[in-house]
Design a protein around this motif. Structure first.
Motif, mmCIF file in Angstrom:
data_model
loop_
_atom_site.group_PDB
_atom_site.id
_atom_site.type_symbol
_atom_site.label_atom_id
_atom_site.label_comp_id
_atom_site.label_asym_id
_atom_site.label_seq_id
_atom_site.Cartn_x
_atom_site.Cartn_y
_atom_site.Cartn_z
ATOM 1 N N ALA A 27 -0.576 -2.431 -8.375
ATOM 2 C CA ALA A 27 0.446 -2.581 -7.344
ATOM 3 C C ALA A 27 0.547 -4.047 -6.944
ATOM 4 C CB ALA A 27 0.112 -1.721 -6.134
ATOM 5 N N GLU A 28 1.736 -4.609 -7.083
ATOM 6 C CA GLU A 28 1.918 -6.044 -6.831
ATOM 7 C C GLU A 28 1.546 -6.447 -5.407
ATOM 8 O OE1 GLU A 28 5.533 -9.353 -6.703
ATOM 9 O OE2 GLU A 28 5.871 -7.410 -7.652
ATOM 10 N N TYR A 29 1.841 -5.582 -4.446
ATOM 11 C CA TYR A 29 1.714 -5.981 -3.048
ATOM 12 C C TYR A 29 0.396 -5.560 -2.404
ATOM 13 C CZ TYR A 29 6.580 -6.862 -3.961
ATOM 14 O OH TYR A 29 7.738 -7.335 -4.528
ATOM 15 N N THR A 30 -0.394 -4.721 -3.090
ATOM 16 C CA THR A 30 -1.682 -4.304 -2.530
ATOM 17 C C THR A 30 -2.845 -4.586 -3.458
ATOM 18 O OG1 THR A 30 -1.569 -2.060 -3.456
ATOM 19 C CG2 THR A 30 -0.535 -2.416 -1.293
ATOM 20 N N GLY A 31 -2.574 -4.766 -4.754
ATOM 21 C CA GLY A 31 -3.637 -4.919 -5.727
ATOM 22 C C GLY A 31 -4.282 -3.609 -6.135
ATOM 23 N N ASP A 32 -3.793 -2.474 -5.599
ATOM 24 C CA ASP A 32 -4.356 -1.173 -5.952
ATOM 25 C C ASP A 32 -4.061 -0.851 -7.412
ATOM 26 O OD1 ASP A 32 -5.374 -0.679 -3.421
ATOM 27 O OD2 ASP A 32 -3.556 0.347 -2.733
ATOM 28 N N ARG A 33 -5.025 -0.216 -8.067
ATOM 29 C CA ARG A 33 -4.857 0.200 -9.459
ATOM 30 C C ARG A 33 -4.360 1.639 -9.483
ATOM 31 N NH1 ARG A 33 -6.627 -3.428 -13.107
ATOM 32 N NH2 ARG A 33 -7.630 -5.246 -12.168
ATOM 33 N N LEU A 34 -3.281 1.851 -10.209
ATOM 34 C CA LEU A 34 -2.581 3.127 -10.214
ATOM 35 C C LEU A 34 -2.264 3.523 -11.652
ATOM 36 C CD1 LEU A 34 0.024 1.917 -7.564
ATOM 37 C CD2 LEU A 34 -1.960 3.329 -7.029
ATOM 38 N N TRP A 35 -1.855 4.784 -11.836
ATOM 39 C CA TRP A 35 -1.358 5.257 -13.118
ATOM 40 C C TRP A 35 0.159 5.442 -13.011
ATOM 41 C CZ3 TRP A 35 -4.784 5.164 -16.940
ATOM 42 C CH2 TRP A 35 -6.137 5.364 -16.657
ATOM 43 N N SER B 152 0.767 15.357 -3.004
ATOM 44 C CA SER B 152 1.632 14.406 -2.311
ATOM 45 C C SER B 152 1.060 14.056 -0.938
ATOM 46 C CB SER B 152 3.032 14.998 -2.167
ATOM 47 O OG SER B 152 3.861 14.173 -1.391
ATOM 48 N N ALA B 153 0.567 15.071 -0.219
ATOM 49 C CA ALA B 153 0.025 14.829 1.123
ATOM 50 C C ALA B 153 -1.162 13.876 1.067
ATOM 51 C CB ALA B 153 -0.383 16.152 1.763
ATOM 52 N N ASP B 154 -2.053 14.055 0.088
ATOM 53 C CA ASP B 154 -3.204 13.157 -0.034
ATOM 54 C C ASP B 154 -2.763 11.742 -0.375
ATOM 55 O OD1 ASP B 154 -6.250 14.822 -0.925
ATOM 56 O OD2 ASP B 154 -4.575 15.626 0.211
ATOM 57 N N ALA B 155 -1.702 11.632 -1.186
ATOM 58 C CA ALA B 155 -1.202 10.301 -1.536
ATOM 59 C C ALA B 155 -0.620 9.587 -0.323
ATOM 60 C CB ALA B 155 -0.150 10.417 -2.633
ATOM 61 N N MET B 156 -0.126 10.347 0.661
ATOM 62 C CA MET B 156 0.463 9.763 1.861
ATOM 63 C C MET B 156 -0.573 9.433 2.925
ATOM 64 S SD MET B 156 3.743 12.330 2.136
ATOM 65 C CE MET B 156 4.211 11.744 3.767
ATOM 66 N N ALA B 157 -1.797 9.925 2.751
ATOM 67 C CA ALA B 157 -2.814 9.744 3.782
ATOM 68 C C ALA B 157 -3.161 8.273 3.963
ATOM 69 C CB ALA B 157 -4.060 10.542 3.420
ATOM 70 N N SER B 158 -3.535 7.931 5.168
ATOM 71 C CA SER B 158 -3.905 6.553 5.467
ATOM 72 C C SER B 158 -5.073 6.117 4.589
ATOM 73 C CB SER B 158 -4.293 6.429 6.942
ATOM 74 O OG SER B 158 -4.606 5.095 7.261
ATOM 75 N N GLY B 159 -4.952 4.925 4.005
ATOM 76 C CA GLY B 159 -6.009 4.390 3.162
ATOM 77 C C GLY B 159 -5.892 4.746 1.705
ATOM 78 N N SER B 160 -4.957 5.624 1.341
ATOM 79 C CA SER B 160 -4.777 5.990 -0.063
ATOM 80 C C SER B 160 -4.205 4.808 -0.845
ATOM 81 C CB SER B 160 -3.827 7.181 -0.166
ATOM 82 O OG SER B 160 -3.556 7.495 -1.521
ATOM 83 N N PRO B 161 -4.617 4.636 -2.116
ATOM 84 C CA PRO B 161 -3.980 3.598 -2.936
ATOM 85 C C PRO B 161 -2.471 3.793 -2.946
ATOM 86 C CG PRO B 161 -5.880 4.544 -4.070
ATOM 87 C CD PRO B 161 -5.638 5.394 -2.863
ATOM 88 N N ARG B 162 -1.726 2.692 -2.938
ATOM 89 C CA ARG B 162 -0.273 2.816 -2.811
ATOM 90 C C ARG B 162 0.425 1.663 -3.520
ATOM 91 N NH1 ARG B 162 -1.764 0.513 2.340
ATOM 92 N NH2 ARG B 162 -0.619 -1.456 2.649
ATOM 93 N N GLN B 163 1.716 1.867 -3.761
ATOM 94 C CA GLN B 163 2.565 0.829 -4.347
ATOM 95 C C GLN B 163 3.260 0.013 -3.271
ATOM 96 O OE1 GLN B 163 5.970 2.869 -6.331
ATOM 97 N NE2 GLN B 163 5.448 4.602 -4.996
ATOM 98 N N GLU B 164 3.463 0.599 -2.084
ATOM 99 C CA GLU B 164 4.248 -0.042 -1.028
ATOM 100 C C GLU B 164 3.425 -1.123 -0.317
ATOM 101 O OE1 GLU B 164 5.226 4.222 -1.695
ATOM 102 O OE2 GLU B 164 3.417 3.212 -0.976
#
Length: 411
Positions: free
Chosen positions: A48-56, A75-87
């Protein structure tokens, strides 16, 4: 176009992994999607360009079906606070959950919410949406100069529909302010993280103050329905504010961006408009092909593994986040013949315009109704044309949902 790096080679230099998103803000999809489909693994590692998180990242139709239909990819787990993200920032005001659907479910209003977006509810507004589209277009028919189809047709149609169907009667000024907050918060670049968080905060504060007033206003809108339904848990003012934010974010940036993009797609294919003019029975097929062909999101749908999951022979570890690019999937040549062509009579599998699986977009009927009204209105006026070459249309950079700055048109 100004970007944070060369968009032709978005790579993390230390790992060689592509950075995401790909900065393709217009209707032209990044060539990286096709390259990954052709040469990459089913699940491609991205940073992720803006967080550095590694994603698939998933770009293939068959793999996307597996990911979106697997309940272990949440989806709910992906939205949880602290989850790796693209945004760049978490998609919520500080101190809120950012999950209006979960709040409705916990209050016993999930079925009420679903019914409020169901066939009967949409039918109540169907004629109004068609008449409003016709009225907006009729106001342009007399014009002999160049006009802006975005500002004078698509945006007001989307805004007024969201107000009438979802949020209740919004004044012109407050509607414009809500749109500004949405545009500022739902973006990858073009604003600082502090500005994005402030926009989410201001939006939440607005609805804390005004959601109950909107819910009490006349009309048959969804905010009123979920706020006043008896026999279920009552939403607190804070919960109702989050639900209103959900309705705004899901109801306006998506519909306005897609209507604009679909208009451009139609006007780039005047032979299709003439076919629709001659035979309105083709309109439903045109709506579905627009949903497949016209890109909307500049990012991807997120799912987080609740346990280790095998997908196409690859292991997604518990806690990993998978991104599914609906735009790339909808243009997969393994699923769609001539995927980049706009074909009214297309046969083939279901598109991913509304996702798939447990989180298939609940607003799909309203969206189809809105697109249907737009297509019928354009088909009745086959003389409508773009006043510039499609490549000359300028797009807002960095938004989550593609939207042109203007659509210059004439007769």
């Amino acid at each position: 176009m100004t970007t944070a790096h060369d968009p032709a080679v978005p790579a993390d230099l230390a790992s060689g992994t592509l950075t995401y998103p790909f900065h393709d803000w217009s209707q032209q999809l990044s060539p990286h999607y096709a390259r990954l489909r052709e040469t990459g693994p089913p699940l491609c590692p991205v940073v992720a360009e803006y967080t550095g998180d590694r994603l698939w990242l998933v770009t293939r139709y068959a793999t996307a079906v597996q990911v979106l239909e697997d309940p272990r990819l949440s989806s709910a787990d992906a939205m949880a606070s602290g989850s790796p993200r693209q945004e760049p920032v978490e998609l919520r005001a500080p101190g809120t959950r950012g999950n209006g659907v979960a709040l409705l479910k916990e209050a016993g209003l999930r079925a009420v919410f679903a019914d409020g977006l169901g066939p009967r509810a949409v039918r109540r507004h169907h004629e109004w949406i068609r008449e409003r589209a016709d009225t907006l277009m009729h106001e342009l028919v007399q014009r002999r100069d160049t006009f802006d189809l975005a500002r004078e047709f698509a945006l007001p149609l989307a805004r007024e529909t969201a107000s009438r169907f979802l949020l209740g009667p919004l004044g012109a000024d407050e509607g414009e302010q809500l749109i500004r907050w949405a545009d500022l918060s739902l973006r990858f670049c073009g604003a600082t993280a502090e500005q994005m968080v402030a926009a989410f905060t201001d939006m939440h504060q607005y609805f804390l103050t005004h959601a109950r007033r909107l819910a009490d206003a006349p009309g048959e809108h969804l905010l009123k329905t979920v706020a006043t339904t008896t026999g279920a848990g009552r939403l607190s003012d804070a919960d109702l504010a989050e639900v209103a934010e959900l309705f705004l974010v899901a109801g306006y940036p998506t519909s306005s961006g897609f209507l604009c993009g679909a208009l451009i797609t139609l006007l780039r294919h005047p032979e299709a408009v003439m076919a629709l003019h001659r035979d309105p029975a083709l309109v439903p097929a045109a709506v579905e092909e627009l949903l497949r062909h016209t890109p909307l999101s500049t990012g991807a749908a997120r799912r987080r593994a609740t346990e280790d999951v095998q997908v196409d022979g690859m292991t997604i570890k518990a806690g990993d986040v998978v991104l599914v690019s609906m735009e790339a999937v909808n243009h997969d040549p393994e699923a769609f013949e001539e995927p980049d062509a706009f074909l009214l009579g297309r046969q083939g599998p279901a598109h991913f315009g509304f996702g798939r699986g447990l989180h298939f977009c609940p607003g799909n009927r309203l969206a189809r109704c809105l697109i249907d009204a737009m297509v019928r209105t354009v088909a009745r006026h086959p003389g409508l044309r773009l006043a510039v070459e499609p490549e000359e249309i300028r797009w807002h950079e960095g938004l989550f949902f593609r939207r042109p700055q203007t659509i210059p048109a004439s007769w």
